[in-house]
Design a protein around this motif. Sequence first.
Motif, PDB file in Angstrom:
ATOM      1  N   UNK A 202      10.748   4.101  -2.538  1.00 57.61           N
ATOM      2  CA  UNK A 202       9.803   3.197  -3.198  1.00 57.61           C
ATOM      3  C   UNK A 202       8.358   3.541  -2.838  1.00 57.61           C
ATOM      4  N   UNK A 203       8.122   3.846  -1.568  1.00 60.55           N
ATOM      5  CA  UNK A 203       6.759   4.145  -1.133  1.00 60.55           C
ATOM      6  C   UNK A 203       6.262   5.462  -1.714  1.00 60.55           C
ATOM      7  N   UNK A 204       7.121   6.467  -1.758  1.00 58.06           N
ATOM      8  CA  UNK A 204       6.735   7.743  -2.367  1.00 58.06           C
ATOM      9  C   UNK A 204       6.358   7.541  -3.829  1.00 58.06           C
ATOM     10  N   UNK A 205       7.245   6.888  -4.579  1.00 58.24           N
ATOM     11  CA  UNK A 205       7.011   6.723  -6.009  1.00 58.24           C
ATOM     12  C   UNK A 205       5.741   5.918  -6.273  1.00 58.24           C
ATOM     13  N   UNK A 206       5.480   4.896  -5.446  1.00 55.96           N
ATOM     14  CA  UNK A 206       4.275   4.094  -5.612  1.00 55.96           C
ATOM     15  C   UNK A 206       3.031   4.946  -5.354  1.00 55.96           C
ATOM     16  N   UNK A 207       3.015   5.722  -4.284  1.00 52.28           N
ATOM     17  CA  UNK A 207       1.851   6.557  -3.981  1.00 52.28           C
ATOM     18  C   UNK A 207       1.622   7.618  -5.049  1.00 52.28           C
ATOM     19  N   UNK A 208       2.674   8.240  -5.519  1.00 46.56           N
ATOM     20  CA  UNK A 208       2.528   9.259  -6.562  1.00 46.56           C
ATOM     21  C   UNK A 208       2.016   8.624  -7.856  1.00 46.56           C
ATOM     22  N   UNK A 209       2.505   7.424  -8.163  1.00 49.44           N
ATOM     23  CA  UNK A 209       2.024   6.722  -9.355  1.00 49.44           C
ATOM     24  C   UNK A 209       0.533   6.418  -9.239  1.00 49.44           C
ATOM     25  N   UNK A 210       0.064   6.193  -8.018  1.00 52.01           N
ATOM     26  CA  UNK A 210      -1.358   5.899  -7.780  1.00 52.01           C
ATOM     27  C   UNK A 210      -2.214   7.162  -7.704  1.00 52.01           C
ATOM     28  N   UNK A 211      -1.637   8.322  -8.022  1.00 50.96           N
ATOM     29  CA  UNK A 211      -2.334   9.612  -8.026  1.00 50.96           C
ATOM     30  C   UNK A 211      -2.637  10.120  -6.609  1.00 50.96           C
ATOM     31  N   UNK A 212      -1.832   9.691  -5.626  1.00 47.06           N
ATOM     32  CA  UNK A 212      -1.895  10.251  -4.285  1.00 47.06           C
ATOM     33  C   UNK A 212      -0.827  11.336  -4.152  1.00 47.06           C
ATOM     34  N   UNK A 213      -1.057  12.278  -3.244  1.00 45.12           N
ATOM     35  CA  UNK A 213      -0.084  13.335  -3.009  1.00 45.12           C
ATOM     36  C   UNK A 213      -0.030  13.658  -1.526  1.00 45.12           C
ATOM     37  N   UNK A 224       8.137  10.192  12.340  1.00 47.73           N
ATOM     38  CA  UNK A 224       7.171  11.140  11.795  1.00 47.73           C
ATOM     39  C   UNK A 224       6.553  10.506  10.560  1.00 47.73           C
ATOM     40  N   UNK A 225       5.474  11.088  10.064  1.00 41.17           N
ATOM     41  CA  UNK A 225       4.799  10.453   8.950  1.00 41.17           C
ATOM     42  C   UNK A 225       4.183  11.459   7.986  1.00 41.17           C
ATOM     43  N   UNK A 226       4.360  11.154   6.698  1.00 42.89           N
ATOM     44  CA  UNK A 226       3.681  11.886   5.631  1.00 42.89           C
ATOM     45  C   UNK A 226       2.282  11.307   5.448  1.00 42.89           C
ATOM     46  N   UNK A 227       1.323  12.191   5.182  1.00 44.58           N
ATOM     47  CA  UNK A 227      -0.053  11.781   4.938  1.00 44.58           C
ATOM     48  C   UNK A 227      -0.391  12.050   3.469  1.00 44.58           C
ATOM     49  N   UNK A 228      -0.744  10.983   2.770  1.00 44.52           N
ATOM     50  CA  UNK A 228      -1.093  11.056   1.351  1.00 44.52           C
ATOM     51  C   UNK A 228      -2.605  10.905   1.187  1.00 44.52           C
ATOM     52  N   UNK A 229      -3.168  11.706   0.280  1.00 41.54           N
ATOM     53  CA  UNK A 229      -4.578  11.567  -0.069  1.00 41.54           C
ATOM     54  C   UNK A 229      -4.698  11.495  -1.590  1.00 41.54           C
ATOM     55  N   UNK A 230      -5.805  10.938  -2.115  1.00 41.11           N
ATOM     56  CA  UNK A 230      -5.947  10.814  -3.569  1.00 41.11           C
ATOM     57  C   UNK A 230      -6.267  12.146  -4.232  1.00 41.11           C
ATOM     58  N   UNK A 231      -5.969  12.211  -5.548  1.00 41.08           N
ATOM     59  CA  UNK A 231      -6.347  13.381  -6.339  1.00 41.08           C
ATOM     60  C   UNK A 231      -5.210  14.276  -6.760  1.00 41.08           C
ATOM     61  N   UNK A 232      -3.999  13.734  -6.863  1.00 41.54           N
ATOM     62  CA  UNK A 232      -2.844  14.565  -7.230  1.00 41.54           C
ATOM     63  C   UNK A 232      -3.035  15.262  -8.563  1.00 41.54           C
ATOM     64  N   UNK A 233      -3.667  14.598  -9.505  1.00 36.65           N
ATOM     65  CA  UNK A 233      -3.817  15.173 -10.852  1.00 36.65           C
ATOM     66  C   UNK A 233      -4.907  16.225 -10.920  1.00 36.65           C
ATOM     67  N   UNK A 234      -5.692  16.370  -9.831  1.00 32.75           N
ATOM     68  CA  UNK A 234      -6.819  17.309  -9.873  1.00 32.75           C
ATOM     69  C   UNK A 234      -6.630  18.538  -9.001  1.00 32.75           C
ATOM     70  N   UNK A 235      -5.720  18.485  -8.055  1.00 36.29           N
ATOM     71  CA  UNK A 235      -5.596  19.575  -7.088  1.00 36.29           C
ATOM     72  C   UNK A 235      -4.753  20.704  -7.666  1.00 36.29           C
ATOM     73  N   UNK A 236      -5.107  21.953  -7.383  1.00 37.28           N
ATOM     74  CA  UNK A 236      -4.330  23.141  -7.722  1.00 37.28           C
ATOM     75  C   UNK A 236      -3.917  23.142  -9.202  1.00 37.28           C
ATOM     76  N   UNK A 237      -4.855  23.232 -10.072  1.00 38.18           N
ATOM     77  CA  UNK A 237      -4.548  23.304 -11.487  1.00 38.18           C
ATOM     78  C   UNK A 237      -4.268  24.744 -11.890  1.00 38.18           C
ATOM     79  N   UNK A 238      -3.175  24.944 -12.655  1.00 40.46           N
ATOM     80  CA  UNK A 238      -2.884  26.276 -13.189  1.00 40.46           C
ATOM     81  C   UNK A 238      -3.916  26.631 -14.230  1.00 40.46           C
ATOM     82  N   UNK A 239      -4.291  27.915 -14.265  1.00 38.06           N
ATOM     83  CA  UNK A 239      -5.288  28.368 -15.247  1.00 38.06           C
ATOM     84  C   UNK A 239      -4.724  28.294 -16.664  1.00 38.06           C
TER      85      UNK A 239
END
Length: 239
Positions: A202-213, A224-239
């Motif tokens: 649930x937490x993964x899906x919520x963060x991804x929906x909020x554009x965090x990765x 242990x813990x995963x660290x999410x930051x905003x900008x999933x839709x902008x990082x590493x775009x294929x040319x």
Amino acid sequence: MTIRPLSEFSEFESCVELQREAWGAADIDLIPVRMLLTDNRIGGLVLGAFDNERMVGFLNAMPGIRDRMPYWYSHMLAIAKAYWNSGIGSQLKLAQRDAALQRGLRLIEWTFDPLESKNAFLNVAKLGVIIRRYYVNLYGATTSQLQQGLESDRVIAEWWIDQPRVHAESGDVRRIYIPSDLQVLKKQSLKSAQDVQLRVRDQFLKNLQDDYFVAGFERKEEWSEYLFIPGASRVYQAD
């Protein structure tokens, strides 16, 4: 330890045996010899790790296309149990990266169980992958002993090998906690492990929906813990 490409039929047979040992799975869930042969033939790669003459690990990759860009999908990595936690997985992945760069590839992807802390540490903390896709029960019921009692949820590791890695700096960072050792938790209480899977899902899906990765991972003694930051839709775009 020697890392090299595999090409002989007998070497691919050894890969099948390594899968049985590492994953404890029935034959229906193993990658067969003919698929490994095909990987080599169609532009993929099969690498083996050798301790003297004994093959103690392997990984394979097959070619894929995403957004008109060719990439490698790394399907399986298996290490003999006597060599677990010895760094062979890292060596195989780095050799795979070098081979991919030589072929002009930018991206390698693979799946892994988000609850397995050791795998997450290798993939995120050491290799620098990001995660922005989560699949619920991706493979359905499997025969793997490591998967018993839980659904086969998976995340996609994206390894952009021609780009600087992204770091989760201080600031707007969200965290998801997982057990330090899922298999120990399952032995203590399968119900607790199942509850953890539902929470993490649930937490993964919520963060991804909020554009965090996922851009970081910290391994602790008990959790242990995963660290999410905003900008999933902008990082590493294929040319």
